[in-house]
Design a protein around this motif. Structure first.
Motif, PDB file in Angstrom:
ATOM      1  N   TYR A  16      -3.808 -24.936   0.313  1.00  0.00           N
ATOM      2  CA  TYR A  16      -4.842 -24.513  -0.636  1.00  0.00           C
ATOM      3  C   TYR A  16      -5.917 -25.583  -0.645  1.00  0.00           C
ATOM      4  N   VAL A  25       0.956 -26.772   1.155  1.00  0.00           N
ATOM      5  CA  VAL A  25       2.018 -26.280   0.272  1.00  0.00           C
ATOM      6  C   VAL A  25       3.254 -25.877   1.078  1.00  0.00           C
ATOM      7  N   SER A  45      10.562 -27.137  -8.600  1.00  0.00           N
ATOM      8  CA  SER A  45       9.321 -26.484  -9.020  1.00  0.00           C
ATOM      9  C   SER A  45       8.158 -27.013  -8.188  1.00  0.00           C
ATOM     10  N   GLY A  46       7.330 -26.109  -7.694  1.00  0.00           N
ATOM     11  CA  GLY A  46       6.147 -26.497  -6.939  1.00  0.00           C
ATOM     12  C   GLY A  46       6.380 -26.650  -5.446  1.00  0.00           C
ATOM     13  N   CYS A  47       7.587 -26.328  -4.949  1.00  0.00           N
ATOM     14  CA  CYS A  47       7.853 -26.532  -3.518  1.00  0.00           C
ATOM     15  C   CYS A  47       7.339 -25.359  -2.667  1.00  0.00           C
ATOM     16  N   GLY A  48       6.801 -24.328  -3.313  1.00  0.00           N
ATOM     17  CA  GLY A  48       6.150 -23.266  -2.533  1.00  0.00           C
ATOM     18  C   GLY A  48       6.951 -21.973  -2.412  1.00  0.00           C
ATOM     19  N   LYS A  49       7.962 -21.786  -3.254  1.00  0.00           N
ATOM     20  CA  LYS A  49       8.804 -20.583  -3.157  1.00  0.00           C
ATOM     21  C   LYS A  49       7.980 -19.316  -3.443  1.00  0.00           C
ATOM     22  N   SER A  50       7.235 -19.347  -4.548  1.00  0.00           N
ATOM     23  CA  SER A  50       6.432 -18.156  -4.888  1.00  0.00           C
ATOM     24  C   SER A  50       5.338 -17.940  -3.853  1.00  0.00           C
ATOM     25  N   THR A  51       4.776 -19.038  -3.366  1.00  0.00           N
ATOM     26  CA  THR A  51       3.742 -18.923  -2.336  1.00  0.00           C
ATOM     27  C   THR A  51       4.313 -18.201  -1.114  1.00  0.00           C
ATOM     28  N   GLU A 163      12.506 -15.146  -9.160  1.00  0.00           N
ATOM     29  CA  GLU A 163      13.144 -15.498 -10.438  1.00  0.00           C
ATOM     30  C   GLU A 163      13.190 -14.312 -11.401  1.00  0.00           C
ATOM     31  N   HIS A 196      16.305 -20.520  -9.698  1.00  0.00           N
ATOM     32  CA  HIS A 196      16.574 -21.929 -10.001  1.00  0.00           C
ATOM     33  C   HIS A 196      18.049 -22.144 -10.293  1.00  0.00           C
TER      34      HIS A 196
HETATM   35  N1  LIG Z   1      -3.966 -20.489  -6.003  1.00  0.00           N
HETATM   36  C1  LIG Z   1      -3.622 -21.773  -5.898  1.00  0.00           C
HETATM   37  N2  LIG Z   1      -4.547 -22.729  -5.698  1.00  0.00           N
HETATM   38  C2  LIG Z   1      -4.201 -24.028  -5.545  1.00  0.00           C
HETATM   39  N3  LIG Z   1      -2.923 -24.464  -5.559  1.00  0.00           N
HETATM   40  C3  LIG Z   1      -1.958 -23.554  -5.759  1.00  0.00           C
HETATM   41  C4  LIG Z   1      -2.249 -22.163  -5.935  1.00  0.00           C
HETATM   42  N4  LIG Z   1      -1.069 -21.501  -6.089  1.00  0.00           N
HETATM   43  C5  LIG Z   1      -0.111 -22.429  -6.019  1.00  0.00           C
HETATM   44  N5  LIG Z   1      -0.641 -23.667  -5.828  1.00  0.00           N
HETATM   45  C6  LIG Z   1       0.127 -24.917  -5.654  1.00  0.00           C
HETATM   46  O1  LIG Z   1       1.050 -24.705  -4.623  1.00  0.00           O
HETATM   47  C7  LIG Z   1       2.259 -25.394  -4.888  1.00  0.00           C
HETATM   48  C8  LIG Z   1       3.407 -24.413  -4.778  1.00  0.00           C
HETATM   49  O2  LIG Z   1       3.321 -23.447  -5.820  1.00  0.00           O
HETATM   50  P1  LIG Z   1       4.394 -22.302  -5.990  1.00  0.00           P
HETATM   51  O3  LIG Z   1       3.966 -21.478  -7.145  1.00  0.00           O
HETATM   52  O4  LIG Z   1       4.568 -21.612  -4.695  1.00  0.00           O
HETATM   53  O5  LIG Z   1       5.703 -23.138  -6.312  1.00  0.00           O
HETATM   54  P2  LIG Z   1       7.176 -22.653  -6.718  1.00  0.00           P
HETATM   55  O6  LIG Z   1       8.123 -23.285  -5.765  1.00  0.00           O
HETATM   56  O7  LIG Z   1       7.193 -21.175  -6.851  1.00  0.00           O
HETATM   57  O8  LIG Z   1       7.373 -23.344  -8.155  1.00  0.00           O
HETATM   58  P3  LIG Z   1       8.173 -22.813  -9.452  1.00  0.00           P
HETATM   59  O9  LIG Z   1       9.624 -23.052  -9.162  1.00  0.00           O
HETATM   60  O10 LIG Z   1       7.678 -23.693 -10.565  1.00  0.00           O
HETATM   61  O11 LIG Z   1       7.835 -21.369  -9.668  1.00  0.00           O
HETATM   62  C9  LIG Z   1       2.087 -26.044  -6.242  1.00  0.00           C
HETATM   63  O12 LIG Z   1       1.732 -27.387  -6.017  1.00  0.00           O
HETATM   64  C10 LIG Z   1       0.948 -25.296  -6.869  1.00  0.00           C
HETATM   65  O13 LIG Z   1       0.215 -26.116  -7.719  1.00  0.00           O
END
Ligand SMILES: Nc1ncnc2c1ncn2[C@@H]1O[C@H](COP(=O)(O)OP(=O)(O)OP(=O)(O)O)[C@@H](O)[C@H]1O
Ligand SMILES: [Mg+2]
Length: 259
Positions: A16, A25, A45-51, A163, A196
């Motif tokens: 991003y 990410v 949290s934040g490791c990119g799973k949702s991404t 989740e 989680h």
């Molecule tokens: N649209 C965006 N623009 C900039 N950064 C983003 C965007 N979406 C996600 N991020 C960043 O990408 C990283 C991964 O986010 P993501 O939501 O995929 O994490 P996650 O593993 O699903 O976390 P969680 O367990 O908290 O849901 C985070 O650092 C987040 O801040």
């Protein structure tokens, strides 16, 4: 076992732009999921799973690498791929059955078939009798079940679950885990679950993928070779839990040393 739902994620990287800087990410993610397999992804949290799920469902096509479903590159969202989010995202002004029916809007199915599919999926998640009810009249667990029905009603090859049980109380969560297993067996759909809850992952999955962060990458891919129904109190279950926690912990100790 169904031949459809064969997912191949090859060398996928995603960045991003944050305040003019590139934030990486996902870093070279490789993951193969066989038709009908149940895979869980765990990680901080934040490791990119949702991404990663957003890329697979086709909400974002700005990434490096390749994602194939049944040997074809995915392109945009499609009825082939269903998704269930942590917050159910039901539309408050539609009844439960209309919320589920919405997922069939682009299906081209005749009305009678749509109605039948909706009724079948309402029954599949145990909500028969609640068809005309509005989301505010449903409990959290019922709303999540409705969201699962909506994710499945188009008969996707793969269901992505981000989740989906995260916000529920412990007992409802255990019940819905049973339901997910039952639905998975009945539909033989490929499942990719982000959670989680390590126990939940072990209880449900064929394989568990552990991710580490900054940038998000796959640290281990652990096969869960336990017979069903799984016994959460067994030594074997505890052994798998230890292995997963060790893999997750390897990350936190590295992070602690780096701090
Ligand atoms: N649209 C965006 N623009 C900039 N950064 C983003 C965007 N979406 C996600 N991020 C960043 O990408 C990283 C991964 O986010 P993501 O939501 O995929 O994490 P996650 O593993 O699903 O976390 P969680 O367990 O908290 O849901 C985070 O650092 C987040 O801040
Ligand atoms: Mg997330």
């Amino acid at each position: 076992m169904s031949e459809r739902g064969n997912l191949e994620i090859s060398n996928v990287s995603k960045s991003y732009q944050v305040e003019g800087k590139e934030l990486r990410v996902l870093d070279h993610i490789n993951l193969k999921v066989a038709p009908g397999e149940f895979i869980s992804i765990v990680g901080p949290s934040g490791c990119g799973k949702s991404t990663l799920l957003r890329l697979v469902v086709g909400l974002d096509d700005n990434y490096g690498g390749e994602i194939l479903l049944d040997n074809k590159p995915i392109s945009g969202t499609s009825l082939q791929r269903g998704i269930v989010f942590q917050d159910h995202r039901l539309l408050p002004w539609l009844t439960l059955e209309d919320n589920i029916d919405l997922a069939l809007e682009n299906s081209g199915l005749p009305n009678a078939q749509r109605r039948r599919a909706v009724a079948e999926h309402v029954a599949l998640v145990g909500l028969t009798g609640f068809e005309k009810v509005y989301p505010h009249q449903l409990s959290g667990g019922m709303s999540q079940r409705a969201a699962i029905a909506r994710g499945l009603v188009s008969r996707p090859e793969i269901l992505l679950l981000d989740e989906p049980l995260g916000a529920l109380d412990a007992l409802t969560r255990l019940r819905l885990q049973e339901e997910l297993l039952r639905i998975w067996r009945a539909e033989r759909v490929t499942m990719l679950l982000v959670t989680h809850d390590v126990e939940e992952a072990i209880y449900l999955s064929d394989r568990i993928v552990v991710m580490h962060s900054t940038p998000g990458r796959i640290a281990s891919d652990i096969k869960v070779d336990l017979p069903w129904p799984r016994d959460r109190a067994s030594h074997e279950f505890a052994d798998v839990r230890r292995e997963i926690l060790r893999s997750m912990d390897a990350y936190s100790s590295v992070a602690a040393r780096a701090a």
